[in-house]
Design a protein around this motif. Structure first.
Motif, short mmCIF file in Angstrom:
data_model
loop_
_atom_site.label_atom_id
_atom_site.label_comp_id
_atom_site.label_asym_id
_atom_site.label_seq_id
_atom_site.Cartn_x
_atom_site.Cartn_y
_atom_site.Cartn_z
N TRP A 119 -23.77 -97.25 -34.52
CA TRP A 119 -23.09 -97.30 -36.04
C TRP A 119 -24.02 -98.28 -36.99
O TRP A 119 -24.34 -98.02 -37.95
N ARG A 123 -26.31 -97.20 -39.81
CA ARG A 123 -26.17 -98.08 -41.09
C ARG A 123 -27.43 -98.45 -41.53
O ARG A 123 -27.67 -98.56 -42.75
N THR A 127 -29.29 -97.61 -45.03
CA THR A 127 -29.54 -98.49 -45.88
C THR A 127 -31.12 -98.55 -46.28
O THR A 127 -31.78 -98.60 -47.61
#
Length: 203
Positions: A119, A123, A127
């Motif tokens: 995760w 992420r 980003t």
């Protein structure tokens, strides 16, 4: 009208968060069903689960130490399968709920620990992609603004030239209509003569 979209968006984000707990809980429930159907204290079933668990763990070890640093996805899948088989074997063989629940809690914690790593990576990649996309969008917007300003300046220049030519033509026409205007007198005074079309050439 936007409620179904909001609910779908919420479920999309919540599903990965509960997937490890759902997976381990499913294995625990299936193991207890197996226990109720005759697996309790069955040495044959216990030996089978031990062999399957050891085989999956061995496959995961080989996948992790293979050529080129190994295949992380394959190794993770093999180790997850090994853990699921171990949990199912204990749940099916043991009498009572204490040991299966303990093993379920450990397996769930390990699953969340492994999942949180992916995760974080996902992420971080998302980003970075959003920042790259935003940067490119701002760069394109800047180029578009510069081109719009340049095109506006060219249009304004052409408009100014057209207005000047129109004013000059109006001034010449107005001067020609003034009383007492004599082009010959202007020529004798040494003023430049406007070029006239040569109609003597053969077409």
């Amino acid at each position: 009208m936007n409620e179904p979209l909001t609910q779908h968006h919420w479920l999309t984000h919540a599903a990965p968060k509960v997937a490890p707990a759902v997976a381990t809980s499913t294995v625990l429930i299936l193991g207890r069903i197996w226990n109720a159907n005759g697996a309790e204290h069955s040495l044959g079933n216990a030996a089978l689960m031990v062999v399957l668990t050891a085989g999956a763990a061995t496959a995961g070890a080989f996948a992790a130490t293979g050529r080129g640093g190994g295949d992380g996805v394959l190794a993770g899948t093999a180790f997850a399968t090994s853990g699921a088989l171990a949990l199912a074997g204990v749940s099916g063989y043991a009498d009572g709920w204490s040991l299966p629940i303990l093993l379920w809690a450990v397996a769930t914690a390990v699953a969340y620990g492994i999942a949180s790593r992916y995760w974080r990576t996902d992420r971080r990649d998302r980003t970075a992609h959003e920042r790259h996309t935003t940067g490119r969008r701002e760069e394109h917007a800047h180029v578009e603004r510069v081109e719009a300003l340049r095109a506006g300046a060219q249009i304004e220049t052409a408009r100014t030239g057209a207005a000047y030519a129109e004013q000059l033509a109006t001034a010449l026409i107005t001067r020609a209509t003034l009383p007492g205007y004599d082009p010959a007198a202007l020529t004798r005074a040494g003023l430049p003569e406007l070029p006239a079309a040569d109609t003597t050439k053969d077409s």
